[in-house]
Every structure is written in structure tokens, then in C-alpha cells.
Enzyme design. Structure first.
Site, PDB file in Angstrom:
ATOM      1  N   ASP A 189      -5.017   3.533  -1.419  1.00 48.70           N
ATOM      2  CA  ASP A 189      -6.052   3.778  -0.412  1.00 48.70           C
ATOM      3  C   ASP A 189      -6.642   5.174  -0.574  1.00 48.70           C
ATOM      4  O   ASP A 189      -6.014   6.170  -0.232  1.00 48.70           O
ATOM      5  CB  ASP A 189      -5.446   3.618   0.985  1.00 48.70           C
ATOM      6  CG  ASP A 189      -5.216   2.162   1.345  1.00 48.70           C
ATOM      7  OD1 ASP A 189      -6.181   1.380   1.252  1.00 48.70           O
ATOM      8  OD2 ASP A 189      -4.074   1.803   1.702  1.00 48.70           O
ATOM      9  N   MET A 226     -11.370  -6.455   5.732  1.00 50.11           N
ATOM     10  CA  MET A 226     -10.490  -5.573   6.509  1.00 50.11           C
ATOM     11  C   MET A 226     -10.104  -6.283   7.799  1.00 50.11           C
ATOM     12  O   MET A 226     -10.964  -6.777   8.535  1.00 50.11           O
ATOM     13  CB  MET A 226     -11.201  -4.260   6.862  1.00 50.11           C
ATOM     14  CG  MET A 226     -11.487  -3.328   5.700  1.00 50.11           C
ATOM     15  SD  MET A 226     -10.064  -2.895   4.675  1.00 50.11           S
ATOM     16  CE  MET A 226      -8.950  -2.128   5.848  1.00 50.11           C
ATOM     17  N   HIS A 253      -8.679   0.939  -3.518  1.00 54.59           N
ATOM     18  CA  HIS A 253      -9.562   0.667  -2.378  1.00 54.59           C
ATOM     19  C   HIS A 253     -10.245   1.974  -1.989  1.00 54.59           C
ATOM     20  O   HIS A 253      -9.601   2.875  -1.449  1.00 54.59           O
ATOM     21  CB  HIS A 253      -8.701   0.093  -1.232  1.00 54.59           C
ATOM     22  CG  HIS A 253      -9.422  -0.081   0.066  1.00 54.59           C
ATOM     23  ND1 HIS A 253      -8.760  -0.308   1.257  1.00 54.59           N
ATOM     24  CD2 HIS A 253     -10.750  -0.070   0.373  1.00 54.59           C
ATOM     25  CE1 HIS A 253      -9.644  -0.426   2.242  1.00 54.59           C
ATOM     26  NE2 HIS A 253     -10.849  -0.263   1.740  1.00 54.59           N
ATOM     27  N   GLY A 302      -2.902   3.390   8.182  1.00 56.12           N
ATOM     28  CA  GLY A 302      -1.959   2.277   8.181  1.00 56.12           C
ATOM     29  C   GLY A 302      -1.378   2.073   9.569  1.00 56.12           C
ATOM     30  O   GLY A 302      -1.606   2.875  10.481  1.00 56.12           O
ATOM     31  N   GLY A 303      -0.640   0.992   9.725  1.00 56.51           N
ATOM     32  CA  GLY A 303       0.120   0.774  10.953  1.00 56.51           C
ATOM     33  C   GLY A 303      -0.691   0.324  12.163  1.00 56.51           C
ATOM     34  O   GLY A 303      -0.200   0.401  13.286  1.00 56.51           O
ATOM     35  N   SER A 338       0.835  -1.201   0.000  1.00 53.95           N
ATOM     36  CA  SER A 338       0.000   0.000   0.000  1.00 53.95           C
ATOM     37  C   SER A 338       0.872   1.254   0.000  1.00 53.95           C
ATOM     38  O   SER A 338       1.693   1.455   0.903  1.00 53.95           O
ATOM     39  CB  SER A 338      -0.898   0.010   1.234  1.00 53.95           C
ATOM     40  OG  SER A 338      -1.505   1.288   1.345  1.00 53.95           O
ATOM     41  N   HIS A 340      -1.463  -1.162  -4.153  1.00 52.38           N
ATOM     42  CA  HIS A 340      -2.704  -0.900  -3.416  1.00 52.38           C
ATOM     43  C   HIS A 340      -2.809   0.602  -3.140  1.00 52.38           C
ATOM     44  O   HIS A 340      -1.919   1.198  -2.526  1.00 52.38           O
ATOM     45  CB  HIS A 340      -2.702  -1.699  -2.110  1.00 52.38           C
ATOM     46  CG  HIS A 340      -3.996  -1.653  -1.363  1.00 52.38           C
ATOM     47  ND1 HIS A 340      -5.092  -2.415  -1.698  1.00 52.38           N
ATOM     48  CD2 HIS A 340      -4.377  -0.922  -0.283  1.00 52.38           C
ATOM     49  CE1 HIS A 340      -6.088  -2.168  -0.853  1.00 52.38           C
ATOM     50  NE2 HIS A 340      -5.683  -1.249   0.013  1.00 52.38           N
ATOM     51  N   ASP A 375      -6.645  -6.922   4.309  1.00 55.45           N
ATOM     52  CA  ASP A 375      -6.007  -5.604   4.375  1.00 55.45           C
ATOM     53  C   ASP A 375      -5.962  -5.094   5.811  1.00 55.45           C
ATOM     54  O   ASP A 375      -7.004  -4.912   6.441  1.00 55.45           O
ATOM     55  CB  ASP A 375      -6.828  -4.641   3.488  1.00 55.45           C
ATOM     56  CG  ASP A 375      -6.240  -3.242   3.400  1.00 55.45           C
ATOM     57  OD1 ASP A 375      -5.162  -2.996   3.954  1.00 55.45           O
ATOM     58  OD2 ASP A 375      -6.891  -2.395   2.752  1.00 55.45           O
ATOM     59  N   GLY A 376      -4.745  -4.889   6.306  1.00 55.56           N
ATOM     60  CA  GLY A 376      -4.562  -4.255   7.611  1.00 55.56           C
ATOM     61  C   GLY A 376      -3.758  -5.114   8.569  1.00 55.56           C
ATOM     62  O   GLY A 376      -4.122  -6.259   8.850  1.00 55.56           O
ATOM     63  N   GLY A 377      -2.630  -4.589   9.035  1.00 59.37           N
ATOM     64  CA  GLY A 377      -1.839  -5.291  10.042  1.00 59.37           C
ATOM     65  C   GLY A 377      -1.204  -6.574   9.549  1.00 59.37           C
ATOM     66  O   GLY A 377      -0.915  -7.483  10.339  1.00 59.37           O
ATOM     67  N   MET A 410     -12.416   4.170   0.192  1.00 56.34           N
ATOM     68  CA  MET A 410     -13.031   4.362   1.515  1.00 56.34           C
ATOM     69  C   MET A 410     -13.744   5.699   1.465  1.00 56.34           C
ATOM     70  O   MET A 410     -13.328   6.683   2.070  1.00 56.34           O
ATOM     71  CB  MET A 410     -11.935   4.342   2.600  1.00 56.34           C
ATOM     72  CG  MET A 410     -11.387   2.953   2.851  1.00 56.34           C
ATOM     73  SD  MET A 410      -9.763   2.986   3.632  1.00 56.34           S
ATOM     74  CE  MET A 410      -8.733   3.013   2.169  1.00 56.34           C
ATOM     75  N   MET A 415      -9.268   7.859   0.588  1.00 57.61           N
ATOM     76  CA  MET A 415     -10.086   8.186   1.772  1.00 57.61           C
ATOM     77  C   MET A 415     -10.648   9.593   1.626  1.00 57.61           C
ATOM     78  O   MET A 415      -9.950  10.499   1.153  1.00 57.61           O
ATOM     79  CB  MET A 415      -9.229   8.128   3.035  1.00 57.61           C
ATOM     80  CG  MET A 415      -8.489   6.808   3.205  1.00 57.61           C
ATOM     81  SD  MET A 415      -7.691   6.710   4.809  1.00 57.61           S
ATOM     82  CE  MET A 415      -6.623   5.285   4.564  1.00 57.61           C
TER      83      MET A 415
HETATM   84  C1  DX5 Z   1      -6.209   1.055   5.997  1.00 57.10           C
HETATM   85  C2  DX5 Z   1      -5.816   0.764   4.589  1.00 57.10           C
HETATM   86  C3  DX5 Z   1      -4.712  -0.199   4.444  1.00 57.10           C
HETATM   87  C4  DX5 Z   1      -3.387   0.219   5.043  1.00 57.10           C
HETATM   88  C5  DX5 Z   1      -2.660  -1.022   5.467  1.00 57.10           C
HETATM   89  O1  DX5 Z   1      -7.329   1.873   5.964  1.00 57.10           O
HETATM   90  O2  DX5 Z   1      -6.917   0.246   3.884  1.00 57.10           O
HETATM   91  O3  DX5 Z   1      -4.528  -0.534   3.077  1.00 57.10           O
HETATM   92  O4  DX5 Z   1      -2.567   0.910   4.172  1.00 57.10           O
HETATM   93  O5  DX5 Z   1      -1.524  -0.642   6.158  1.00 57.10           O
HETATM   94  P1  DX5 Z   1      -0.779  -1.646   7.151  1.00 57.10           P
HETATM   95  O6  DX5 Z   1      -0.346  -2.811   6.344  1.00 57.10           O
HETATM   96  O7  DX5 Z   1       0.354  -0.826   7.655  1.00 57.10           O
HETATM   97  O8  DX5 Z   1      -1.773  -2.022   8.219  1.00 57.10           O
HETATM   98 ZN    ZN Z   2      -6.585  -0.555   1.803  1.00 54.65          ZN
END
Ligand code: DX5
Ligand code: ZN
Length: 221
Positions: free
Chosen positions: A41, A143, A72, A150-151, A14, A39, A181-183, A74, A43
């Protein structure tokens, strides 16, 4: 048209974890490191509190990389912008069905132009009420953190959702991959793959790794 399959593990780093002042470098890095998809994101500061970028970023990235763009969304009422994201060069578009006034029409609109389409579920959104949409999807995104930044740390319960959706898809002969997606890090990636996910998004685990190419191979294993 991009081909994806549940039999191939794909890593989608991402760019949210990249340097926003140098997105060209972020996508070139993803290519060098062996990523499969970029990827992106998007938002809107409304569906999620954070704001990132929109169609112009996708159009610019498209000129800088051969890798497919996995967009993606959001955003509220994603249907308003689908045409523009397709025009900008998105290869995959996923959106949150609870943010859409007409998820079915939105999926159809995406697929009409040969772009792959999918719905995304936040951890608090039940997937069952939307399962009728799966036959119109090219992938389903689960998700494993709350969408928005992120993070964050991986929410273990999301593995239950992946397993349930994988089971539903197989029982209904819907042969599409599940993205998560996520963590995601090498440990959570392993669990996600065992649960049935094959497309893994990773922000921090790739961009903040000492050796991002090794990090990507570790996620693929
Ligand atoms: C969160 C995003 C993710 C994010 C993932 O809203 O959709 O794509 O970038 O980041 P990590 O891998 O650091 O959790
Ligand atoms: Zn994402």
C-alpha cells in the site's frame, strides 16, 4: 509475466499491517503462511491523508521474496512514478483513476512492460464513467473501505459494486479478476467471493490472527 485468473482465489496479505521495522520478516511470513501475493500500500499524504512508502521499499522487497508484488498506488498523478515502480519490480500496479490525469495512458504504460495493470475504486467513486478502461485492465480493484488505513470495517455496499462490475465484465466478455480490499475477514471474504471477487486483500485479518496460516486458508475456502 504473472498469471492471474478469476477462476483462482488468491489471498494478498497487506504489509501495511506488518512491522515497518522488519519488512523482510513480513514478506517471509506471507510466504510461509501461504499467501499468493504481497499487497503493498503506497500512500502519498495527498490523495489519502496517510504516508507509507515508495519505490525503494518495492525494490528492497523484490530482493527478499519470490512472491509477486501487488502494488496499490494511493497517490496523486500516479503516471509520474509508473516507470520507477516498474523498475523497482512491481508485478501488478493498481491506481485510482480519479487521481490520474490520463488513466488510459497510465494503464498502457504499465502494460507495455509486461506488468499487470488495474484501476481501483474508492467507495464514493462511480465506476461507470471509467468502464471503458476495463478492456485495458488485467484486474479491477474495488475498495471495501475508504483507502488510507488498515483495520477499518467492511462497507457492505461495496458488494453491490463488485456485483455490478462482475456483471459488466461478463456482458462485455472481459475475462479479468476483481480484487477487493479493506475489512476482509472470513465472513466478508465469503460475501465478496459470492459477489464475484477472487483476489482478496487482507491486512489485519492475517497479521493479527492467532494463527495467520489458518487465517489465510479460512479466507481461501
Ligand atoms: C487501505 C489499504 C488496504 C489495507 C487493508 O487503504 O488499501 O490494503 O491494508 O487492511 P485491512 O485488511 O486491515 O482492512
Ligand atoms: Zn490496498
Amino acid at each position: 509475466m504473472l498469471k492471474i485468473s478469476k477462476n483462482k482465489i488468491m489471498i494478498a496479505p497487506s504489509i501495511l499491517s506488518g512491522d515497518f521495522a522488519n519488512m523482510e520478516k513480513a514478506v517471509k511470513n506471507i510466504e510461509e503462511w501461504g499467501g499468493d501475493l504481497v499487497h503493498c500500500d503506497v500512500m502519498d499524504g495527498a490523495y489519502v491523508p496517510n504516508l507509507t512508502f515508495g519505490m525503494p521499499m518495492i525494490a528492497s522487497l523484490k530482493k527478499k521474496t519470490k512472491l509477486p508484488l501487488d502494488v496499490h498506488l494511493m497517490i496523486n498523478k500516479p503516471e509520474r512514478y509508473i516507470g520507477e515502480f516498474i523498475g523497482a519490480g512491481a508485478d501488478i500496479i493498481t491506481f485510482h483513476p480519479d487521481a490520474s490525469e490520463n488513466p488510459k495512458a497510465t494503464l498502457e504504460k504499465i502494460r507495455e512492460s509486461g506488468v499487470l495493470a488495474g484501476v481501483v475504486f474508492n467507495p464514493n467513486i462511480p465506476w461507470k464513467p471509467y468502464s471503458e478502461l476495463f478492456k485495458l485492465c488485467d484486474l479491477v480493484l474495488v475498495m471495501s473501505v475508504y483507502a488510507g488505513r488498515g483495520g477499518q470495517s467492511f462497507i457492505e455496499d461495496s458488494l453491490i459494486t463488485v456485483r455490478e462490475i462482475a456483471d459488466y465484465l461478463s456482458k462485455n466478455n472481459i475475462d479479468i479478476p476483481i480484487e477487493i480490499d479493506g475489512g476482509i475477514n472470513p465472513q466478508t471474504a465469503q460475501k465478496a467471493k459470492e459477489a464475484g471477487a477472487s483476489i482478496l486483500v487482507a491486512g489485519n485479518a492475517v497479521f493479527n490472527a492467532e494463527n495467520p496460516a489458518n487465517a489465510i486458508s479460512a479466507l481461501k475456502k
